[in-house]
Write a protein that holds these residues in place. Structure first.
Motif, PDB file in Angstrom:
ATOM      1  N   HIS A   2       0.833  -1.155  -0.044  1.00 12.26           N
ATOM      2  CA  HIS A   2      -0.018   0.091  -0.068  1.00 12.26           C
ATOM      3  C   HIS A   2       0.915   1.274  -0.043  1.00 12.26           C
ATOM      4  N   THR A   3       0.635   2.316  -0.790  1.00 12.91           N
ATOM      5  CA  THR A   3       1.297   3.552  -0.946  1.00 12.91           C
ATOM      6  C   THR A   3       0.469   4.497   0.013  1.00 12.91           C
ATOM      7  N   ARG A   4       1.153   5.261   0.914  1.00 10.41           N
ATOM      8  CA  ARG A   4       0.400   6.475   1.530  1.00 10.41           C
ATOM      9  C   ARG A   4       0.125   7.361   0.600  1.00 10.41           C
ATOM     10  N   ILE A   5      -1.256   7.483   0.456  1.00 11.83           N
ATOM     11  CA  ILE A   5      -1.936   8.486  -0.690  1.00 11.83           C
ATOM     12  C   ILE A   5      -1.794   9.808  -0.045  1.00 11.83           C
ATOM     13  N   SER A   6      -1.618  10.808  -0.736  1.00  9.06           N
ATOM     14  CA  SER A   6      -1.752  12.267  -0.340  1.00  9.06           C
ATOM     15  C   SER A   6      -2.830  12.631  -0.753  1.00  9.06           C
ATOM     16  N   GLY A   7      -3.436  13.695  -0.124  1.00 13.33           N
ATOM     17  CA  GLY A   7      -4.835  14.225  -0.393  1.00 13.33           C
ATOM     18  C   GLY A   7      -5.889  13.429  -0.017  1.00 13.33           C
ATOM     19  N   ILE A   8      -5.797  12.256   0.637  1.00  8.63           N
ATOM     20  CA  ILE A   8      -7.075  11.649   0.981  1.00  8.63           C
ATOM     21  C   ILE A   8      -7.903  12.379   2.008  1.00  8.63           C
ATOM     22  N   VAL A 107      -1.679  -5.353  -6.337  1.00 12.67           N
ATOM     23  CA  VAL A 107      -0.845  -6.123  -7.167  1.00 12.67           C
ATOM     24  C   VAL A 107       0.633  -5.455  -6.873  1.00 12.67           C
ATOM     25  N   GLU A 108       1.616  -6.359  -7.302  1.00 14.53           N
ATOM     26  CA  GLU A 108       2.920  -5.963  -7.080  1.00 14.53           C
ATOM     27  C   GLU A 108       3.609  -4.818  -7.958  1.00 14.53           C
ATOM     28  N   LYS A 109       3.045  -4.937  -9.577  1.00 11.45           N
ATOM     29  CA  LYS A 109       3.524  -3.913 -10.440  1.00 11.45           C
ATOM     30  C   LYS A 109       2.289  -3.697 -11.443  1.00 11.45           C
ATOM     31  N   VAL A 110       2.096  -2.566 -11.983  1.00 11.94           N
ATOM     32  CA  VAL A 110       1.131  -2.187 -13.033  1.00 11.94           C
ATOM     33  C   VAL A 110       1.888  -1.456 -13.818  1.00 11.94           C
ATOM     34  N   PHE A 111       1.633  -2.074 -15.238  1.00  8.56           N
ATOM     35  CA  PHE A 111       2.082  -1.189 -16.314  1.00  8.56           C
ATOM     36  C   PHE A 111       1.005  -0.837 -17.381  1.00  8.56           C
ATOM     37  N   THR A 112       0.893   0.376 -17.454  1.00  4.49           N
ATOM     38  CA  THR A 112      -0.205   0.992 -17.988  1.00  4.49           C
ATOM     39  C   THR A 112       0.189   1.837 -19.246  1.00  4.49           C
ATOM     40  N   VAL A 113      -0.737   1.840 -20.432  1.00  8.88           N
ATOM     41  CA  VAL A 113      -0.387   2.376 -21.685  1.00  8.88           C
ATOM     42  C   VAL A 113      -1.633   3.245 -21.943  1.00  8.88           C
ATOM     43  N   GLU A 114      -1.241   4.407 -22.394  1.00  7.48           N
ATOM     44  CA  GLU A 114      -2.172   5.580 -23.054  1.00  7.48           C
ATOM     45  C   GLU A 114      -1.753   6.044 -24.101  1.00  7.48           C
ATOM     46  N   ARG A 121       0.882  12.478 -20.111  1.00  3.17           N
ATOM     47  CA  ARG A 121       1.665  13.370 -19.093  1.00  3.17           C
ATOM     48  C   ARG A 121       0.866  14.026 -18.096  1.00  3.17           C
ATOM     49  N   ARG A 122      -0.362  14.278 -18.110  1.00  2.00           N
ATOM     50  CA  ARG A 122      -1.240  14.474 -16.888  1.00  2.00           C
ATOM     51  C   ARG A 122      -1.000  13.519 -15.857  1.00  2.00           C
ATOM     52  N   VAL A 123      -1.297  12.380 -16.334  1.00  6.20           N
ATOM     53  CA  VAL A 123      -1.326  11.148 -15.378  1.00  6.20           C
ATOM     54  C   VAL A 123      -0.160  11.008 -14.807  1.00  6.20           C
ATOM     55  N   ARG A 124       1.130  10.898 -15.386  1.00  4.05           N
ATOM     56  CA  ARG A 124       2.300  10.490 -15.024  1.00  4.05           C
ATOM     57  C   ARG A 124       2.795  11.549 -13.895  1.00  4.05           C
ATOM     58  N   GLN A 125       2.227  12.882 -14.005  1.00  9.71           N
ATOM     59  CA  GLN A 125       2.622  13.871 -12.818  1.00  9.71           C
ATOM     60  C   GLN A 125       1.611  13.636 -11.747  1.00  9.71           C
ATOM     61  N   GLN A 129       2.993  12.988  -8.046  1.00  9.17           N
ATOM     62  CA  GLN A 129       2.366  13.918  -6.702  1.00  9.17           C
ATOM     63  C   GLN A 129       1.719  12.867  -5.578  1.00  9.17           C
ATOM     64  N   MET A 130       1.113  11.961  -6.195  1.00  9.39           N
ATOM     65  CA  MET A 130       0.468  11.224  -5.067  1.00  9.39           C
ATOM     66  C   MET A 130       1.431   9.966  -4.593  1.00  9.39           C
ATOM     67  N   GLY A 131       2.481   9.667  -4.979  1.00 10.06           N
ATOM     68  CA  GLY A 131       3.579   9.062  -4.457  1.00 10.06           C
ATOM     69  C   GLY A 131       3.229   7.419  -4.814  1.00 10.06           C
ATOM     70  N   PHE A 132       2.804   7.115  -5.859  1.00 10.05           N
ATOM     71  CA  PHE A 132       2.692   5.823  -6.431  1.00 10.05           C
ATOM     72  C   PHE A 132       4.033   5.310  -7.086  1.00 10.05           C
ATOM     73  N   ARG A 133       4.542   4.415  -6.648  1.00 10.06           N
ATOM     74  CA  ARG A 133       5.918   4.003  -7.157  1.00 10.06           C
ATOM     75  C   ARG A 133       5.835   2.866  -7.819  1.00 10.06           C
ATOM     76  N   ASN A 134       4.926   2.010  -8.192  1.00 12.14           N
ATOM     77  CA  ASN A 134       4.961   0.619  -8.696  1.00 12.14           C
ATOM     78  C   ASN A 134       3.954   0.791  -9.815  1.00 12.14           C
ATOM     79  N   ILE A 135       3.787   1.930 -10.438  1.00 16.53           N
ATOM     80  CA  ILE A 135       3.086   1.998 -11.756  1.00 16.53           C
ATOM     81  C   ILE A 135       3.976   2.636 -12.764  1.00 16.53           C
ATOM     82  N   GLN A 136       4.308   1.856 -13.785  1.00 16.72           N
ATOM     83  CA  GLN A 136       4.884   2.449 -15.058  1.00 16.72           C
ATOM     84  C   GLN A 136       4.102   2.699 -16.140  1.00 16.72           C
ATOM     85  N   LEU A 137       4.153   3.940 -16.931  1.00 14.35           N
ATOM     86  CA  LEU A 137       3.290   4.290 -17.829  1.00 14.35           C
ATOM     87  C   LEU A 137       3.865   4.515 -18.870  1.00 14.35           C
ATOM     88  N   LYS A 138       3.403   4.248 -20.068  1.00 19.49           N
ATOM     89  CA  LYS A 138       3.905   4.338 -21.378  1.00 19.49           C
ATOM     90  C   LYS A 138       3.021   4.964 -22.371  1.00 19.49           C
TER      91      LYS A 138
END
Length: 218
Positions: A2-8, A107-114, A121-125, A129-138
């Protein structure tokens, strides 16, 4: 995991609890999933003007002709995906990033394609900002998947092709599950594809309505 989610803290817990109650009433039973959706700040994934509607069980526009999916649909697709206990998941169609964010807590790792560069670019930022470290975006044509990262334990598709893309099936690990809306103007069906060796088994779940899965990247 679990990520500590900012803004909750920007919405009341009561508001988020009501959403969880609605999901339970519609048949969602995975407690880990319900807990994640109860604390995920969905209002941060929509325009500020729509933030007051973020915890309604409805799809909302996010620009570029795209939507953030109805929370029930996010929960339904995620619950089906989790039945296979996946570790590495490919999402096709990042959109607002909400679905990937929910998955990242389960899950352990998320790969997401847009395919839409401005959204990517908006989602990557947003993820940063929200601290997600196990998402890789392409930024890429989603129908191609992400061959260099394959095979995936599970694939979740958030837009509807008229037929299931062969290229995505080839990236699914043996025993893996793909959750995908399939169809066109005459109707769409949410389907679960399970790969067993060279054979893919299909189970249709319910009628759905998604934006079409388009080719190309812009």
């Amino acid at each position: 995991m679990h990520t500590r989610i900012s803004g909750i803290g920007m919405t009341s817990q009561r508001t988020r609890d009501r959403l969880v109650q609605r999901l339970r009433a519609k048949g969602i039973v995975n407690e880990a999933l319900l807990e994640v959706m109860g604390r995920m700040p969905r209002h941060l994934f929509v325009d500020e003007a729509l933030a007051s509607r973020a915890y309604e069980d409805t799809a909302l526009p996010i620009g570029f002709g795209q939507t953030i999916s109805q929370p029930y649909i996010v929960a339904r697709m995620t619950e089906e995906l989790l039945r296979g206990e996946p570790r590495r998941v490919l999402e096709v169609g990042t959109g607002s990033g909400y679905q990937a964010a929910v998955l990242s807590q389960l899950v352990e790792k998320v790969f997401t394609v847009e395919r839409i560069d401005a959204l990517a670019r908006r989602v990557r930022q947003r993820f940063r900002q929200m601290g997600f470290r196990n998402i890789q975006l392409k930024h890429s044509d989603g129908s191609w998947g992400w061959p260099s990262k394959a095979p995936f334990d599970a694939i979740l598709v958030t837009a509807a092709p008229p037929e299931i893309p062969t290229g995505l099936l080839e990236q699914l690990a043996d025993g893996g599950r793909m959750v995908i809306p399939v169809g066109g103007r005459n109707g769409q069906t949410l389907a679960v594809i399970t790969r067993r060796g060279a054979v893919c088994e299909r189970e249709d779940l319910e009628a759905v309505s998604f934006v079409p899965l388009l080719g190309g990247a812009g």
